[in-house]
Scaffold this active site. Structure first.
Site, PDB file in Angstrom:
ATOM      1  CB  THR A  73      32.782  31.842  31.910  1.00 44.75           C
ATOM      2  OG1 THR A  73      34.094  32.410  31.795  1.00 44.75           O
ATOM      3  CG2 THR A  73      32.637  31.206  33.282  1.00 44.75           C
TER       4      THR A  73
ATOM      5  CG  HIS B 196      41.038  37.606  29.765  1.00 43.80           C
ATOM      6  ND1 HIS B 196      40.530  38.807  29.308  1.00 43.80           N
ATOM      7  CD2 HIS B 196      39.985  36.963  30.351  1.00 43.80           C
ATOM      8  CE1 HIS B 196      39.242  38.880  29.609  1.00 43.80           C
ATOM      9  NE2 HIS B 196      38.888  37.782  30.241  1.00 43.80           N
TER      10      HIS B 196
ATOM     11  CG  ASN C 145      35.866  41.183  29.226  1.00 50.48           C
ATOM     12  OD1 ASN C 145      35.799  42.034  28.337  1.00 50.48           O
ATOM     13  ND2 ASN C 145      35.485  39.941  29.034  1.00 50.48           N
TER      14      ASN C 145
ATOM     15  CE1 TYR D 267      36.973  39.106  35.780  1.00 54.50           C
ATOM     16  CE2 TYR D 267      36.925  38.969  33.385  1.00 54.50           C
ATOM     17  CZ  TYR D 267      36.320  38.766  34.612  1.00 54.50           C
ATOM     18  OH  TYR D 267      35.059  38.225  34.680  1.00 54.50           O
TER      19      TYR D 267
ATOM     20  NE  ARG E 261      37.433  38.653  24.237  1.00 56.24           N
ATOM     21  CZ  ARG E 261      36.279  38.296  24.783  1.00 56.24           C
ATOM     22  NH1 ARG E 261      36.214  37.956  26.055  1.00 56.24           N
ATOM     23  NH2 ARG E 261      35.180  38.284  24.066  1.00 56.24           N
TER      24      ARG E 261
ATOM     25  CG  ASN F  65      29.157  49.988  36.885  1.00 53.27           C
ATOM     26  OD1 ASN F  65      29.109  50.068  35.663  1.00 53.27           O
ATOM     27  ND2 ASN F  65      28.603  50.888  37.670  1.00 53.27           N
TER      28      ASN F  65
ATOM     29  NE  ARG G  37      25.669  36.956  24.182  1.00 47.83           N
ATOM     30  CZ  ARG G  37      25.121  38.171  24.189  1.00 47.83           C
ATOM     31  NH1 ARG G  37      24.148  38.451  25.040  1.00 47.83           N
ATOM     32  NH2 ARG G  37      25.536  39.105  23.356  1.00 47.83           N
TER      33      ARG G  37
END
Length: 367
Positions: free
Chosen positions: A31, A180, A183, A185, A232, A242, A325
């Protein structure tokens, strides 16, 4: 090429599902928060992705499947005609540069704000459990809002949002899509008993909590075929809000992975540890054992460097490796890794927001 790299096939062509890849280096979804409020990609985004077309596969950044699925300002969408047209420019640019690109389909669930939701409504979630932390809006950072639990009768509509987004991704010229379900979501919120307290057919047992991810995967596979769909997963990552892991990671994700095998997916993209953080896992969790349950290609992700990728590939633990990254400041990352060239590390302030600076102005390396 160094002697060490001579003994790896990471830089050789590979087959994953229907994809014939130039190499086994994947650009992970990253993102970058460089979109207008309409979520429409423009020429800047086409340039950015085309610069990175040397990756064997690009997984485009997480993209909202609907206005309801949105949890951050300045992120892209795939539910409007304008968004489809914008993404066509991106896929054309990537294909023109010889690359392959899939779209990651994203619904944030509870990690959103009423300021980002249509008509100021509450975000939706499996259960009314508020996440920790702040999200980004056009007015700056605000605390995430209290979500409301989806009614049982609304859940088929969520599946249809994914189906619609998958159709639009095909119209936009992508080579495939990635579901997705990671993570913390929406889909991951349904999977984990820490965020799912439902008592209907989507809560309680492991089978019920995995139901939505499997229904979404089936809907997307109906559009694309399994060999052009990836998924994923991040079994232990707390990532947004968290979020605690499931109380029985091995049983929950083991069941899900076994069930996913029936779709003969192009790949499983696995976050090994905490997304963007430690590769450590809780006691009693064996991610390699979960990986072994999957019968298709496996993409390892999270804090990889070339040495780790070479080793795990040699051990048969990965079929491909995803870097996120490192692709920010190294558009030619594959070539730099292949040649053992120096890598540029992007400062964190360049990650999000802005225009071309810190986005498309990174030079290729001097080899």
């Amino acid at each position: 090429m160094t002697d060490k790299q001579t003994y790896t096939d990471l830089f050789l062509p590979a087959k994953m599902g229907a994809f014939t890849l130039l190499n086994r280096i994947v650009m992970a979804p990253v993102t970058r928060s460089r979109y207008a409020e309409d979520g429409v990609p423009g020429e800047l985004h086409a340039t950015y992705y085309a610069q990175r077309a040397g990756a064997g596969l690009i997984v485009a950044e997480a993209t909202n499947i609907s206005a309801q699925g949105r949890g951050y300002a300045a992120t892209p969408g795939i539910w409007t005609e304008e968004q489809v047209e914008g993404w066509k420019n991106v896929t054309d640019a990537v294909h023109g540069a010889g690359g392959k690109i899939v779209l990651q389909l994203w619904h944030v669930g509870r990690f959103s704000s009423t300021e980002l939701q249509p008509n100021g409504e509450a975000p939706v979630a499996p259960s009314p459990i508020r996440a920790e932390g702040n999200t980004y809006t056009t007015e700056g950072f605000v605390p995430v809002s209290m979500p409301r639990a989806l009614e049982s009768g609304e859940i088929p509509g969520i599946v249809e949002q994914y189906r619609h987004a998958a159709k639009n991704a095909k119209r936009a010229g992508f080579d495939g899509v990635e579901v997705h379900s990671a993570n913390a979501y929406l889909l991951d919120q349904f999977l984990r008993d820490s965020t799912n307290r439902r008592t209907d057919q989507y809560g309680g047992s492991i089978e019920n909590r995995a139901r939505l991810t499997l229904e979404v995967t089936e809907a997307v596979v109906d559009i694309w075929g399994g060999d052009r769909v990836g998924i994923r997963l991040s079994p232990v990552s707390p990532d947004v809000g968290n979020t605690p892991p499931d109380s029985d990671v091995m049983a929950t994700y083991g069941h899900l992975i076994r069930e996913l095998n029936r779709f003969k997916l192009a790949y499983m993209h696995f976050v090994e540890g905490a997304t963007g953080g430690s590769r450590d896992v809780p006691a009693g969790v064996d991610l390699d054992a979960l990986r072994a349950l999957f019968t298709g290609p496996y993409i390892g992700n999270n804090n990889y460097d070339l040495d780790l990728a070479i080793r795990r590939r040699a051990e048969g633990k990965i079929d491909a490796v995803a870097f996120g990254r490192l692709f920010i400041a190294n558009p030619d990352l594959v070539e730099r890794l292949r040649r053992g060239a120096a890598l540029t590390i992007a400062p964190r302030e360049s990650y999000y927001n802005g225009g071309a600076k810190g986005y498309t102005d990174w030079p290729n390396g001097n080899y």
